[in-house]
Scaffold this motif. Structure first.
Motif, PDB file in Angstrom:
ATOM      1  N   THR A 102     -17.042  -2.773  -6.348  1.00  0.00           N
ATOM      2  CA  THR A 102     -16.489  -1.329  -6.396  1.00  0.00           C
ATOM      3  C   THR A 102     -15.387  -1.088  -7.025  1.00  0.00           C
ATOM      4  N   VAL A 103     -14.242  -1.841  -7.334  1.00  0.00           N
ATOM      5  CA  VAL A 103     -12.856  -1.480  -7.372  1.00  0.00           C
ATOM      6  C   VAL A 103     -13.238  -1.394  -8.795  1.00  0.00           C
ATOM      7  N   LEU A 104     -14.116  -2.238  -9.790  1.00  0.00           N
ATOM      8  CA  LEU A 104     -14.157  -1.939 -11.019  1.00  0.00           C
ATOM      9  C   LEU A 104     -14.046  -0.028 -11.467  1.00  0.00           C
ATOM     10  N   LYS A 105     -15.606  -0.353 -10.545  1.00  0.00           N
ATOM     11  CA  LYS A 105     -15.992   0.919 -10.730  1.00  0.00           C
ATOM     12  C   LYS A 105     -14.765   2.660 -10.984  1.00  0.00           C
ATOM     13  N   ASN A 106     -14.697   2.291  -9.418  1.00  0.00           N
ATOM     14  CA  ASN A 106     -13.428   3.501  -9.310  1.00  0.00           C
ATOM     15  C   ASN A 106     -12.434   3.444 -10.474  1.00  0.00           C
ATOM     16  N   LEU A 107     -11.714   1.807 -10.407  1.00  0.00           N
ATOM     17  CA  LEU A 107     -10.830   1.679 -11.957  1.00  0.00           C
ATOM     18  C   LEU A 107     -11.401   2.823 -12.994  1.00  0.00           C
ATOM     19  N   GLN A 108     -12.803   2.203 -13.229  1.00  0.00           N
ATOM     20  CA  GLN A 108     -13.392   2.732 -14.791  1.00  0.00           C
ATOM     21  C   GLN A 108     -13.586   4.203 -14.402  1.00  0.00           C
ATOM     22  N   GLU A 109     -14.025   5.084 -12.894  1.00  0.00           N
ATOM     23  CA  GLU A 109     -13.762   6.605 -12.720  1.00  0.00           C
ATOM     24  C   GLU A 109     -12.837   7.467 -13.043  1.00  0.00           C
ATOM     25  N   HIS A 110     -11.725   6.178 -13.027  1.00  0.00           N
ATOM     26  CA  HIS A 110     -10.564   7.095 -13.412  1.00  0.00           C
ATOM     27  C   HIS A 110      -9.707   6.710 -14.698  1.00  0.00           C
ATOM     28  N   GLY A 111     -10.274   6.498 -15.697  1.00  0.00           N
ATOM     29  CA  GLY A 111     -10.279   5.711 -16.491  1.00  0.00           C
ATOM     30  C   GLY A 111      -8.548   5.196 -17.057  1.00  0.00           C
ATOM     31  N   LEU A 112      -8.703   4.117 -16.093  1.00  0.00           N
ATOM     32  CA  LEU A 112      -8.094   3.182 -16.169  1.00  0.00           C
ATOM     33  C   LEU A 112      -8.373   1.488 -16.561  1.00  0.00           C
ATOM     34  N   ILE A 113     -10.161   1.351 -16.551  1.00  0.00           N
ATOM     35  CA  ILE A 113     -10.048   0.167 -17.505  1.00  0.00           C
ATOM     36  C   ILE A 113     -11.625   0.788 -18.167  1.00  0.00           C
ATOM     37  N   VAL A 114     -12.178  -0.168 -18.892  1.00  0.00           N
ATOM     38  CA  VAL A 114     -13.110  -0.272 -19.842  1.00  0.00           C
ATOM     39  C   VAL A 114     -13.658  -1.498 -19.868  1.00  0.00           C
ATOM     40  N   ARG A 115     -15.004  -1.364 -19.848  1.00  0.00           N
ATOM     41  CA  ARG A 115     -16.142  -2.535 -19.594  1.00  0.00           C
ATOM     42  C   ARG A 115     -17.438  -2.067 -20.721  1.00  0.00           C
ATOM     43  N   THR A 116     -16.594  -3.401 -21.001  1.00  0.00           N
ATOM     44  CA  THR A 116     -18.342  -3.831 -23.034  1.00  0.00           C
ATOM     45  C   THR A 116     -18.552  -5.024 -22.432  1.00  0.00           C
ATOM     46  N   PRO A 117     -19.840  -5.013 -22.870  1.00  0.00           N
ATOM     47  CA  PRO A 117     -21.025  -6.159 -22.600  1.00  0.00           C
ATOM     48  C   PRO A 117     -20.574  -7.188 -23.828  1.00  0.00           C
ATOM     49  N   HIS A 118     -20.005  -8.390 -23.346  1.00  0.00           N
ATOM     50  CA  HIS A 118     -19.614  -9.529 -23.754  1.00  0.00           C
ATOM     51  C   HIS A 118     -20.168 -10.234 -25.661  1.00  0.00           C
ATOM     52  N   GLU A 119     -19.406 -10.100 -26.235  1.00  0.00           N
ATOM     53  CA  GLU A 119     -19.742 -10.448 -27.604  1.00  0.00           C
ATOM     54  C   GLU A 119     -21.171 -11.482 -27.824  1.00  0.00           C
ATOM     55  N   TRP A 120     -21.399 -12.362 -27.066  1.00  0.00           N
ATOM     56  CA  TRP A 120     -22.629 -13.449 -27.402  1.00  0.00           C
ATOM     57  C   TRP A 120     -22.758 -13.707 -25.826  1.00  0.00           C
ATOM     58  N   HIS A 121     -22.603 -13.157 -24.099  1.00  0.00           N
ATOM     59  CA  HIS A 121     -23.198 -12.540 -23.497  1.00  0.00           C
ATOM     60  C   HIS A 121     -23.878 -11.706 -23.181  1.00  0.00           C
ATOM     61  N   ALA A 123       0.929  -1.164   0.058  1.00  0.00           N
ATOM     62  CA  ALA A 123      -0.101  -0.046  -0.034  1.00  0.00           C
ATOM     63  C   ALA A 123       0.862   1.258   0.403  1.00  0.00           C
ATOM     64  N   ALA A 124       1.646   1.121   0.687  1.00  0.00           N
ATOM     65  CA  ALA A 124       2.871   2.245   1.030  1.00  0.00           C
ATOM     66  C   ALA A 124       3.434   2.706  -0.488  1.00  0.00           C
ATOM     67  N   VAL A 125       4.008   1.107  -1.058  1.00  0.00           N
ATOM     68  CA  VAL A 125       4.451   1.823  -2.164  1.00  0.00           C
ATOM     69  C   VAL A 125       3.963   2.115  -3.323  1.00  0.00           C
ATOM     70  N   LEU A 126       2.257   1.370  -2.968  1.00  0.00           N
ATOM     71  CA  LEU A 126       1.134   2.017  -4.494  1.00  0.00           C
ATOM     72  C   LEU A 126       0.497   3.307  -4.083  1.00  0.00           C
ATOM     73  N   LYS A 127       1.061   4.235  -3.038  1.00  0.00           N
ATOM     74  CA  LYS A 127       0.376   5.340  -3.478  1.00  0.00           C
ATOM     75  C   LYS A 127       0.445   6.416  -4.030  1.00  0.00           C
ATOM     76  N   PRO A 128       1.752   6.279  -4.597  1.00  0.00           N
ATOM     77  CA  PRO A 128       1.984   7.298  -5.490  1.00  0.00           C
ATOM     78  C   PRO A 128       1.167   7.038  -6.862  1.00  0.00           C
ATOM     79  N   THR A 129       1.131   5.406  -7.123  1.00  0.00           N
ATOM     80  CA  THR A 129       0.241   5.597  -8.882  1.00  0.00           C
ATOM     81  C   THR A 129      -0.550   6.055  -7.964  1.00  0.00           C
ATOM     82  N   GLY A 130      -1.922   6.070  -7.029  1.00  0.00           N
ATOM     83  CA  GLY A 130      -2.883   6.331  -6.679  1.00  0.00           C
ATOM     84  C   GLY A 130      -3.901   5.683  -6.962  1.00  0.00           C
ATOM     85  N   LEU A 131      -2.833   4.179  -6.219  1.00  0.00           N
ATOM     86  CA  LEU A 131      -4.202   2.858  -6.483  1.00  0.00           C
ATOM     87  C   LEU A 131      -3.877   2.166  -5.237  1.00  0.00           C
ATOM     88  N   THR A 132      -4.707   1.681  -4.697  1.00  0.00           N
ATOM     89  CA  THR A 132      -4.679   0.486  -3.280  1.00  0.00           C
ATOM     90  C   THR A 132      -4.242  -0.728  -3.432  1.00  0.00           C
TER      91      THR A 132
END
Length: 148
Positions: free
Chosen positions: A69-88, A26-35
């Motif tokens: 919750t983790v994914l929502k935060n990552l998405q809000e920070h522009g680090l991930i994108v979530r899209t519907p699966h092609e078949w499901h 946690a301490a070494v990751l702090k400068p990256t803004g990630l938990t």
């Protein structure tokens, strides 16, 4: 008085080691803004692009609501994108963005330094033995779990 002093409980020692590892990461990751959980999610997403949130939660050892919750935060920070699966269509695939890959690379370098420092405290034989012993702990505890 308890039947087994805390100093003799392996679980206490395992927990202390885990807490020290998480606190250091946690301490070494702090400068990256990630938990630590966010870093873990990005690490697994880098290795398995498109993985579902449920599978990601299992890999990271958290509950599906926590992972959402983790994914929502990552998405809000522009680090991930979530899209519907092609078949499901009810399954969302999750992938790193370019910024997510950049942040992940920085965070991973920091986390790897912690892992290498920890590994350097042991000889090759000791590391192999430790991994084997921890694996035995996991196996036994999984067997002992009610309903397993």
């Amino acid at each position: 008085m308890t039947s087994l002093p805390a100093s003799e409980r392996l679980g206490s020692h395992l927990k202390r080691a885990e807490q020290a590892l998480i606190a250091t990461k946690a301490a070494v990751l702090k400068p990256t803004g990630l938990t630590v959980p966010q870093y873990a999610a990005l690490l697994h997403l880098a290795e398995s692009p498109g993985i579902s949130a449920a599978a990601l939660a299992r890999l990271c050892g958290v509950t599906p609501p926590t992972m959402n919750t983790v994914l929502k935060n990552l998405q809000e920070h522009g680090l991930i994108v979530r899209t519907p699966h092609e078949w499901h269509r009810n399954v969302l695939e999750t992938r790193l963005t370019d910024e997510g890959r950049t942040v992940m690379a920085d965070a991973d370098g920091r986390a790897v330094r912690v892992e290498r420092a920890l590994a350097a405290e042991f000889t090759d034989e000791e590391r192999e033995m430790l991994v084997g012993l921890l694996g035995r702990c996991v196996s036994l505890l999984e067997e002992q779990r009610p309903g397993a």
